[in-house]
Design a protein around this motif. Structure first.
Motif, PDB file in Angstrom:
ATOM      1  N   ARG A  37      -4.655 -35.100  26.170  1.00  0.00           N
ATOM      2  CA  ARG A  37      -5.475 -36.802  26.145  1.00  0.00           C
ATOM      3  C   ARG A  37      -4.284 -37.256  27.154  1.00  0.00           C
ATOM      4  O   ARG A  37      -5.336 -37.901  27.934  1.00  0.00           O
ATOM      5  CB  ARG A  37      -5.265 -36.940  24.826  1.00  0.00           C
ATOM      6  N   GLY A  38      -3.679 -37.402  27.742  1.00  0.00           N
ATOM      7  CA  GLY A  38      -3.248 -37.600  27.742  1.00  0.00           C
ATOM      8  C   GLY A  38      -3.079 -37.423  29.556  1.00  0.00           C
ATOM      9  O   GLY A  38      -3.720 -38.293  30.582  1.00  0.00           O
ATOM     10  N   PRO A 138       4.373 -45.799  28.765  1.00  0.00           N
ATOM     11  CA  PRO A 138       2.886 -45.181  28.199  1.00  0.00           C
ATOM     12  C   PRO A 138       3.981 -43.553  28.408  1.00  0.00           C
ATOM     13  O   PRO A 138       3.954 -42.736  29.589  1.00  0.00           O
ATOM     14  CB  PRO A 138       1.998 -45.463  28.011  1.00  0.00           C
ATOM     15  N   PHE A 139       3.846 -42.923  27.381  1.00  0.00           N
ATOM     16  CA  PHE A 139       4.003 -41.100  27.609  1.00  0.00           C
ATOM     17  C   PHE A 139       2.370 -40.545  27.956  1.00  0.00           C
ATOM     18  O   PHE A 139       1.015 -41.085  28.031  1.00  0.00           O
ATOM     19  CB  PHE A 139       4.324 -40.835  26.155  1.00  0.00           C
ATOM     20  N   ALA A 140       2.710 -39.775  28.486  1.00  0.00           N
ATOM     21  CA  ALA A 140       1.121 -39.001  28.548  1.00  0.00           C
ATOM     22  C   ALA A 140       1.314 -37.841  27.340  1.00  0.00           C
ATOM     23  O   ALA A 140       0.062 -37.752  27.077  1.00  0.00           O
ATOM     24  CB  ALA A 140       1.483 -37.939  29.663  1.00  0.00           C
ATOM     25  N   ASN A 141       2.177 -38.342  25.892  1.00  0.00           N
ATOM     26  CA  ASN A 141       1.519 -37.312  24.926  1.00  0.00           C
ATOM     27  C   ASN A 141       0.729 -38.853  24.345  1.00  0.00           C
ATOM     28  O   ASN A 141       1.123 -39.027  23.066  1.00  0.00           O
ATOM     29  CB  ASN A 141       2.437 -37.020  24.156  1.00  0.00           C
ATOM     30  N   TRP A 142      -0.519 -38.680  25.120  1.00  0.00           N
ATOM     31  CA  TRP A 142      -1.024 -39.872  24.633  1.00  0.00           C
ATOM     32  C   TRP A 142      -2.393 -39.852  23.465  1.00  0.00           C
ATOM     33  O   TRP A 142      -1.991 -38.286  22.457  1.00  0.00           O
ATOM     34  CB  TRP A 142      -2.534 -40.171  25.744  1.00  0.00           C
ATOM     35  N   SER A 143      -1.968 -40.423  22.243  1.00  0.00           N
ATOM     36  CA  SER A 143      -2.907 -40.861  21.213  1.00  0.00           C
ATOM     37  C   SER A 143      -3.272 -42.481  21.270  1.00  0.00           C
ATOM     38  O   SER A 143      -3.208 -43.171  21.086  1.00  0.00           O
ATOM     39  CB  SER A 143      -1.756 -41.178  19.965  1.00  0.00           C
TER      40      SER A 143
END
Length: 145
Positions: A37-38, A138-143
């Motif tokens: 997602r990221g 923000p992280f690339a481990n997107w939520s």
């Protein structure tokens, strides 16, 4: 440990559509779905996205062995074609690799490191040892939650 000889801040150029960015996991392991997602979000901004070699590794509570996590960071620091490095997530373990970061490479070719939480250890090392500005973001481990 080397320290910054100057109080001058080293800043990276602004990202532009078409720039390459690399996603790495310097702390805890991410979910594959979150990273996918990221990647989707970053690509929608016009960025070309790559994954670090060890981005999905797992070693206990960390995203791979210390030497593999620092390898991915230093590989992006020395790759002149990559314009930003984005962490997948925080958690634990980044403090274990700060002494092995190639600060010199990043000073020669500044690029932002993006992340927060445990990634703050890396931000502080980059600032203290190289005067390098990074991005608490923000992280690339997107939520979407």
């Amino acid at each position: 440990m080397d320290t910054c000889d100057s109080h001058q801040t080293v800043r990276s150029p602004r990202l532009r559509p078409g720039d390459r960015v690399r996603i790495v996991s310097p702390a805890s392991p991410p979910s594959r779905e979150g990273v996918a997602r990221g990647v989707e979000v970053l690509k929608s901004w016009g960025l070309r996205v790559e994954l670090g070699e060890h981005v999905f590794d797992q070693w206990g509570y960390t995203a791979g062995r210390d030497e593999d996590r620092v390898f991915d960071l230093n590989a992006v620091f020395t790759d002149s074609g990559v314009r930003a490095v984005i962490a997948t997530r925080g958690g634990k373990g980044a403090y274990r690799i700060v002494d092995d970061l190639d600060i010199g490479a990043l000073r020669r070719d500044p690029k932002p490191l993006v992340g927060f939480s445990d990634i703050t250890h890396l931000h502080l090392a980059l600032w203290a040892r190289g005067g390098l500005a990074s991005l608490h973001g923000p992280f690339a481990n997107w939520s979407d939650e």
